[in-house]
Write a protein that holds these residues in place. Structure first.
Motif, PDB file in Angstrom:
ATOM      1  N   ARG A 139       9.136 -10.432  -9.370  1.00 39.40           N
ATOM      2  CA  ARG A 139       8.522 -10.748  -8.079  1.00 39.40           C
ATOM      3  C   ARG A 139       7.350 -11.719  -8.255  1.00 39.40           C
ATOM      4  NH1 ARG A 139       8.264  -6.033  -6.618  1.00 39.40           N
ATOM      5  NH2 ARG A 139      10.100  -5.949  -5.260  1.00 39.40           N
ATOM      6  N   GLU A 140       6.573 -11.503  -9.297  1.00 42.34           N
ATOM      7  CA  GLU A 140       5.425 -12.368  -9.562  1.00 42.34           C
ATOM      8  C   GLU A 140       5.880 -13.769  -9.967  1.00 42.34           C
ATOM      9  OE1 GLU A 140       1.681 -13.424  -9.326  1.00 42.34           O
ATOM     10  OE2 GLU A 140       2.380 -11.395  -8.861  1.00 42.34           O
ATOM     11  N   GLN A 141       6.908 -13.836 -10.789  1.00 42.72           N
ATOM     12  CA  GLN A 141       7.431 -15.142 -11.211  1.00 42.72           C
ATOM     13  C   GLN A 141       8.029 -15.899 -10.023  1.00 42.72           C
ATOM     14  OE1 GLN A 141      10.069 -13.581 -14.262  1.00 42.72           O
ATOM     15  NE2 GLN A 141       8.788 -14.440 -15.879  1.00 42.72           N
ATOM     16  N   LEU A 142       8.742 -15.172  -9.176  1.00 42.53           N
ATOM     17  CA  LEU A 142       9.321 -15.794  -7.988  1.00 42.53           C
ATOM     18  C   LEU A 142       8.237 -16.274  -7.032  1.00 42.53           C
ATOM     19  CD1 LEU A 142      12.366 -13.487  -7.132  1.00 42.53           C
ATOM     20  CD2 LEU A 142      12.453 -15.915  -7.713  1.00 42.53           C
ATOM     21  N   ARG A 143       7.159 -15.510  -6.951  1.00 44.15           N
ATOM     22  CA  ARG A 143       6.076 -15.869  -6.037  1.00 44.15           C
ATOM     23  C   ARG A 143       5.518 -17.255  -6.366  1.00 44.15           C
ATOM     24  NH1 ARG A 143       3.022 -11.564  -6.582  1.00 44.15           N
ATOM     25  NH2 ARG A 143       3.972 -10.466  -4.831  1.00 44.15           N
ATOM     26  N   GLU A 144       5.438 -17.579  -7.636  1.00 41.53           N
ATOM     27  CA  GLU A 144       4.924 -18.893  -8.041  1.00 41.53           C
ATOM     28  C   GLU A 144       5.841 -20.012  -7.554  1.00 41.53           C
ATOM     29  OE1 GLU A 144       4.248 -19.040 -12.221  1.00 41.53           O
ATOM     30  OE2 GLU A 144       3.015 -17.222 -12.254  1.00 41.53           O
ATOM     31  N   GLN A 145       7.146 -19.826  -7.733  1.00 43.95           N
ATOM     32  CA  GLN A 145       8.106 -20.847  -7.311  1.00 43.95           C
ATOM     33  C   GLN A 145       8.160 -20.958  -5.786  1.00 43.95           C
ATOM     34  OE1 GLN A 145       9.589 -22.890  -9.401  1.00 43.95           O
ATOM     35  NE2 GLN A 145       8.794 -21.847 -11.210  1.00 43.95           N
ATOM     36  N   VAL A 146       8.145 -19.815  -5.123  1.00 44.24           N
ATOM     37  CA  VAL A 146       8.202 -19.808  -3.658  1.00 44.24           C
ATOM     38  C   VAL A 146       6.937 -20.425  -3.073  1.00 44.24           C
ATOM     39  CG1 VAL A 146       8.275 -18.338  -1.606  1.00 44.24           C
ATOM     40  CG2 VAL A 146       9.782 -17.847  -3.539  1.00 44.24           C
ATOM     41  N   SER A 147       5.803 -20.180  -3.720  1.00 44.26           N
ATOM     42  CA  SER A 147       4.545 -20.773  -3.265  1.00 44.26           C
ATOM     43  C   SER A 147       4.617 -22.297  -3.331  1.00 44.26           C
ATOM     44  CB  SER A 147       3.386 -20.263  -4.125  1.00 44.26           C
ATOM     45  OG  SER A 147       2.178 -20.891  -3.759  1.00 44.26           O
ATOM     46  N   ASP A 148       5.201 -22.810  -4.397  1.00 49.59           N
ATOM     47  CA  ASP A 148       5.375 -24.259  -4.536  1.00 49.59           C
ATOM     48  C   ASP A 148       6.298 -24.797  -3.443  1.00 49.59           C
ATOM     49  OD1 ASP A 148       5.276 -26.825  -5.551  1.00 49.59           O
ATOM     50  OD2 ASP A 148       6.768 -26.463  -7.120  1.00 49.59           O
ATOM     51  N   LEU A 149       7.385 -24.065  -3.196  1.00 48.58           N
ATOM     52  CA  LEU A 149       8.334 -24.467  -2.149  1.00 48.58           C
ATOM     53  C   LEU A 149       7.660 -24.454  -0.776  1.00 48.58           C
ATOM     54  CD1 LEU A 149      11.406 -25.196  -1.961  1.00 48.58           C
ATOM     55  CD2 LEU A 149      11.784 -22.823  -1.281  1.00 48.58           C
ATOM     56  N   ASP A 150       6.839 -23.445  -0.553  1.00 51.16           N
ATOM     57  CA  ASP A 150       6.141 -23.323   0.728  1.00 51.16           C
ATOM     58  C   ASP A 150       5.152 -24.472   0.931  1.00 51.16           C
ATOM     59  OD1 ASP A 150       5.504 -21.792   3.155  1.00 51.16           O
ATOM     60  OD2 ASP A 150       3.562 -21.483   2.200  1.00 51.16           O
ATOM     61  N   LYS A 151       4.453 -24.845  -0.131  1.00 55.48           N
ATOM     62  CA  LYS A 151       3.513 -25.968  -0.032  1.00 55.48           C
ATOM     63  C   LYS A 151       4.241 -27.252   0.343  1.00 55.48           C
ATOM     64  CE  LYS A 151       0.129 -24.197  -3.366  1.00 55.48           C
ATOM     65  NZ  LYS A 151      -0.408 -24.333  -4.748  1.00 55.48           N
ATOM     66  N   LYS A 152       5.393 -27.457  -0.266  1.00 53.34           N
ATOM     67  CA  LYS A 152       6.170 -28.651   0.034  1.00 53.34           C
ATOM     68  C   LYS A 152       6.664 -28.627   1.480  1.00 53.34           C
ATOM     69  CE  LYS A 152       7.719 -29.240  -4.765  1.00 53.34           C
ATOM     70  NZ  LYS A 152       6.934 -30.458  -5.045  1.00 53.34           N
ATOM     71  N   SER A 153       7.088 -27.458   1.934  1.00 47.59           N
ATOM     72  CA  SER A 153       7.582 -27.360   3.315  1.00 47.59           C
ATOM     73  C   SER A 153       6.468 -27.653   4.312  1.00 47.59           C
ATOM     74  CB  SER A 153       8.187 -25.970   3.569  1.00 47.59           C
ATOM     75  OG  SER A 153       7.191 -24.970   3.649  1.00 47.59           O
ATOM     76  N   ARG A 154       5.260 -27.195   4.003  1.00 43.28           N
ATOM     77  CA  ARG A 154       4.132 -27.459   4.902  1.00 43.28           C
ATOM     78  C   ARG A 154       3.730 -28.931   4.881  1.00 43.28           C
ATOM     79  NH1 ARG A 154       0.063 -24.858   2.805  1.00 43.28           N
ATOM     80  NH2 ARG A 154       1.026 -23.377   1.376  1.00 43.28           N
ATOM     81  N   SER A 155       3.860 -29.560   3.732  1.00 43.67           N
ATOM     82  CA  SER A 155       3.576 -31.000   3.645  1.00 43.67           C
ATOM     83  C   SER A 155       4.568 -31.794   4.493  1.00 43.67           C
ATOM     84  CB  SER A 155       3.656 -31.469   2.186  1.00 43.67           C
ATOM     85  OG  SER A 155       2.642 -30.876   1.410  1.00 43.67           O
TER      86      SER A 155
END
Length: 223
Positions: A20-36
């Motif tokens: 879950r912690e490892q996925l959170r890092e990748q999902v956080s990156d994906l979320d930042k890109k989506s917001r951009s």
């Protein structure tokens, strides 16, 4: 309770916590890109038509870069556990699909396909048990596109582009007709589909006003 069973449960909890912690890092990156992507696309409402290609050129590299965190997610999710974890990134993915659909429409006036989304994000057929662009995520992205186009229809008039709302109207009506033929069993999708009627009404009011004032030729069907 058997100590061995307790140990198995503890080990399983530990593995899931680490994942879950490892996925959170990748999902956080994906979320930042989506917001951009959303941040850039918000500018379409104040960007003249002749400047739109430059704006879309800024969006495309971010869309393309989304394949990196998606590849990271795919590598982390255990086989056959896609549905267990997909809720972690579903919202971000739907936003990215919206961004890709908006970019496609604003480029050539056409609707992006699921296959084009998969090609853009480089999702693989042999890893669909770990990461998949679902039909529901795709449809959510398209509904978001219509929501945004209803805003654009209004703002285009402010920018003096009287033809664009008419083009949007034709596109959205065609899309709505397609949605109407789908058997939407997902509650969230069905509710959002119902909201499209209000978007269509808003667009039709803009087109009616344009036609009444004779600011642009009357719309013709795309069929």
């Amino acid at each position: 309770m058997d100590p061995r069973e307790l140990q198995k449960l503890n080990d399983a909890l530990e593995r899931e916590s680490e994942l879950r912690e490892q996925l959170r890092e990748q999902v956080s990156d994906l979320d930042k890109k989506s917001r951009s992507i959303v941040g850039l696309l918000n500018r379409i409402h104040s960007t003249p038509t002749d400047k739109l290609p430059e704006l879309l050129d800024d969006v495309r590299p971010i869309l393309t870069s989304c394949k990196t965190p998606i590849a990271g997610i795919t590598s982390l999710v255990p086989p056959n556990e896609f549905w267990k974890w997909k809720g972690s990134w579903s919202s971000s993915l739907q936003t990215i699909i919206f961004g890709a659909a908006a970019t496609k429409y604003l480029t050539d006036g056409s609707l992006i396909s699921v296959e084009e989304i998969c090609a853009l994000l480089e999702t693989k057929e042999d890893s669909k048990d770990r990461f998949l662009v679902t039909t529901e995520d795709y449809l959510h992205g398209l509904i978001s596109l219509v929501n945004e186009l209803s805003r654009l229809a209004v703002n285009a008039v402010t920018l003096g582009n009287f033809q664009q709302p008419i083009q949007i109207s034709i596109f959205v009506k065609d899309l709505f007709a397609g949605f109407s033929q789908l058997n939407l069993k997902n509650d969230s999708l069905r509710r959002r589909f119902d909201s499209l009627k209000y978007d269509m009404k808003k667009i039709e009011e803009v087109v009616y006003d344009i036609s009444l004032r004779k600011l642009a030729p009357a719309p013709t069907s795309s069929t």
